[in-house]
Design an enzyme around this catalytic site. Structure first.
Site, PDB file in Angstrom:
ATOM      1  N   SER A  86       0.842  -1.206   0.000  1.00 57.11           N
ATOM      2  CA  SER A  86       0.000   0.000   0.000  1.00 57.11           C
ATOM      3  C   SER A  86       0.872   1.248   0.000  1.00 57.11           C
ATOM      4  CB  SER A  86      -0.909   0.004   1.237  1.00 57.11           C
ATOM      5  OG  SER A  86      -1.695  -1.158   1.251  1.00 57.11           O
ATOM      6  N   ASP A 193       0.199  -8.639  -6.357  1.00 50.65           N
ATOM      7  CA  ASP A 193      -0.267 -10.036  -6.330  1.00 50.65           C
ATOM      8  C   ASP A 193       0.386 -10.865  -7.422  1.00 50.65           C
ATOM      9  OD1 ASP A 193      -1.966  -9.355  -4.310  1.00 50.65           O
ATOM     10  OD2 ASP A 193      -3.743  -9.154  -5.567  1.00 50.65           O
ATOM     11  N   HIS A 219       1.607 -13.004   0.303  1.00 46.55           N
ATOM     12  CA  HIS A 219       2.102 -12.851  -1.068  1.00 46.55           C
ATOM     13  C   HIS A 219       3.197 -13.852  -1.428  1.00 46.55           C
ATOM     14  CE1 HIS A 219      -0.102  -8.912  -0.908  1.00 46.55           C
ATOM     15  NE2 HIS A 219      -0.596  -9.554  -1.947  1.00 46.55           N
ATOM     16  N   ASN A 287       8.177   8.605   5.662  1.00 41.31           N
ATOM     17  CA  ASN A 287       9.213   7.628   6.004  1.00 41.31           C
ATOM     18  C   ASN A 287       8.597   6.256   5.786  1.00 41.31           C
ATOM     19  OD1 ASN A 287      11.038   5.861   6.962  1.00 41.31           O
ATOM     20  ND2 ASN A 287      11.138   6.676   9.040  1.00 41.31           N
TER      21      ASN A 287
HETATM   22  C1  LIG Z   1      -3.520  -5.736  -5.656  1.00 41.44           C
HETATM   23  C2  LIG Z   1      -3.013  -5.312  -4.316  1.00 41.44           C
HETATM   24  N1  LIG Z   1      -2.416  -4.124  -4.196  1.00 41.44           N
HETATM   25  C3  LIG Z   1      -1.932  -3.697  -3.011  1.00 41.44           C
HETATM   26  C4  LIG Z   1      -2.028  -4.472  -1.876  1.00 41.44           C
HETATM   27  C5  LIG Z   1      -1.508  -3.950  -0.581  1.00 41.44           C
HETATM   28  O1  LIG Z   1      -0.353  -4.614  -0.114  1.00 41.44           O
HETATM   29  P1  LIG Z   1      -0.001  -4.557   1.448  1.00 41.44           P
HETATM   30  O2  LIG Z   1      -0.902  -5.508   2.139  1.00 41.44           O
HETATM   31  O3  LIG Z   1       1.434  -4.972   1.521  1.00 41.44           O
HETATM   32  O4  LIG Z   1      -0.199  -3.160   1.886  1.00 41.44           O
HETATM   33  C6  LIG Z   1      -2.650  -5.718  -1.949  1.00 41.44           C
HETATM   34  C7  LIG Z   1      -2.770  -6.541  -0.734  1.00 41.44           C
HETATM   35  O5  LIG Z   1      -2.935  -7.715  -0.719  1.00 41.44           O
HETATM   36  C8  LIG Z   1      -3.164  -6.154  -3.198  1.00 41.44           C
HETATM   37  O6  LIG Z   1      -3.793  -7.335  -3.312  1.00 41.44           O
END
Ligand SMILES: Cc1ncc(COP(=O)(O)O)c(C=O)c1O
Length: 438
Positions: A86, A193, A219, A287
């Site tokens: 994210s 993903d 993941h 950060n």
């Molecule tokens: C397509 C996609 N983008 C972004 C994310 C976000 O990743 P994170 O959980 O590391 O913040 C996910 C989370 O599974 C996702 O499936």
């Protein structure tokens, strides 16, 4: 990478404790089969311990090697680690919003083409930077952007396309990249993903101006929490590095000073001459850095990305066949584009009207039989409670997106699952169908 702190004796002792593969074998029907999971080996923990024993803790030698090996693996000029997928998405949009890009920068009111069916943090950064998501429908199956309406989605304010390779299945990169090139648009590939997937022989995440990764335990590889931004353009690299590290102008690595040897010699903005370069901010940054312990575990896991991706493909093929054998007429299973080699995150199923029973009930039955399942994330993001008032523009209908919201789910094919687990999953679906037909 050789251990710096772990003596062979200590590593040997810890190996005895950890065993070669740490993740436990699951017994179908007895143990819960999650939809996603991590597979860890003792090497992962030994790397982590070696990083702890460095006592450095913040990004250091492991992070440097991880970034360099990830970039090489994907085929991008630079990989920049961050604390989540994210954050990588947010950093991507922040980078393209930098005033240093002049007219090319994303500005409030600009439009970004995306889809409503996906993970929320693919869309959130667009909203957070006061741009407008332009929502197109997805294909079914495929669950990726329907590229047939791209031209229709274009307006004078369109600046970028930001979409994910849904559940590890590459979207139509030929159509998206040529459309973007024709109209001078930025492309952000959310590759969170899809690590290890390829399109036309090239790794996904390396096609767009920016690509993002997630290393959350669900993941393809993990470091606990973590992510990365993949970058090809040197100008964007400089901006993203600054934004990740508080927005600073200086490029010294964490814990190092005066790499440029001009720390006290510059004129920066309206600051007094010689203002410490370490405290000069050319961006409004964040950060997002990770610790070297995360990087060490990620580095060890990176050794296994190819076998992990291959096992996911094998499991996906196996489960898709098994599910089609028990319910082929009544379900829609995955489909990849001819040029795509997916690195599947899950195995999707969309129920046809002819399916006996319904998704709500089926998923609860699977859960009662210790089988985990997941929905295709937000379904239709416009229907989510937190997004009711989100600024947006829809092009065409979102009929297939709504269908995904109502009738689609996915089941695990992560590398910890074997045919015995996948058979059990298909048999359980068959049992549910039998019950409903009686
Ligand atoms: C397509 C996609 N983008 C972004 C994310 C976000 O990743 P994170 O959980 O590391 O913040 C996910 C989370 O599974 C996702 O499936």
């Amino acid at each position: 990478m050789v251990f710096k702190n772990l003596t062979p004796e200590l590593a040997g002792m810890l190996s005895g404790i950890a065993g070669e593969r740490i993740s436990r074998n699951l017994v179908p029907g007895q143990d819960y089969l999650p939809a996603s999971g991590k597979v860890m080996f003792e090497q992962d923990l030994l790397y982590g311990i070696d990083a702890v024993l460095d006592g450095w803790l913040t990004g250091g030698r492991f992070n440097k090697e991880f970034e360099s090996r990830l970039a090489k693996m994907v085929g991008s000029r630079r990989a920049l680690t961050v604390n989540s997928g994210s954050s990588a998405n947010l950093l991507a949009v922040a980078t393209l919003s930098s005033p240093r890009l002049g007219d090319r920068a994303l500005k409030a009111g600009d439009e970004v083409i995306t889809v409503a069916s996906g993970f929320p943090t693919t869309v959130n950064p667009i909203l957070q930077y006061h741009c407008t998501p332009v929502l197109l429908d997805v294909t079914l199956p495929g669950y990726n952007l329907d590229t047939s309406r791209l031209e229709e989605a274009l307006s004078e304010r369109t600046k970028a396309i930001m979409i994910a390779h849904t559940l590890g299945n590459p979207f139509d990169l030929d159509a998206v990249m040529s459309f973007a090139k024709r109209h001078g648009l930025w492309v952000i590939e959310d590759n969170c993903d899809a690590l290890g997937a390829e399109y036309d022989g090239k790794k996904t995440g390396s096609f767009g101006h920016l690509g993002t990764c997630s290393f959350y335990p669900a993941h393809h590889i993990t470091m606990g929490e973590g992510g990365a931004l993949l970058i090809n353009d040197p100008e964007l690299i400089r901006i993203a590095e600054s934004l990740r590290d508080w927005g600073r102008d200086c490029w010294c690595e964490t814990g190092h000073d005066n790499t440029c040897r001009n720390r006290f010699n510059g004129q920066h903005g309206d600051l007094p001459f010689g203002y410490d370069h370490k405290y000069v901010y050319s961006e409004r940054g964040y950060n997002f850095k990770i610790t070297d312990i995360q990087a060490a575990i990620g580095l060890s896991q990176l050794d296994r990305i190819e076998p992990f991706a291959e096992k996911r493909r094998k499991n996906h093929r196996y489960l898709t066949r098994a599910l089609n054998a028990v319910a082929g007429e009544d379900i829609i299973t995955d489909l990849a584009l001819p040029k795509a080699t997916p690195s599947w995150f899950g195995c999707t199923v969309t129920l046809r009207d002819s399916f006996p029973g319904n998704r709500h009930e089926l998923l609860q039955y699977l859960e009662s039989q210790k089988i985990g399942s997941r929905l295709l994330f937000a379904g239709n993001i416009l229907k989510q409670p937190g997004y009711r008032d989100m600024p947006h523009r829809v092009v065409g209908s979102l009929d297939r997106t709504d269908r995904v919201m109502n009738d689609t789910f996915w089941i695990g094919i992560w590398p910890g699952l074997e045919p015995v687990h996948l058979d059990y999953i298909a048999e359980t679906v068959a049992r549910y169908i039998d019950m409903k037909k009686k």
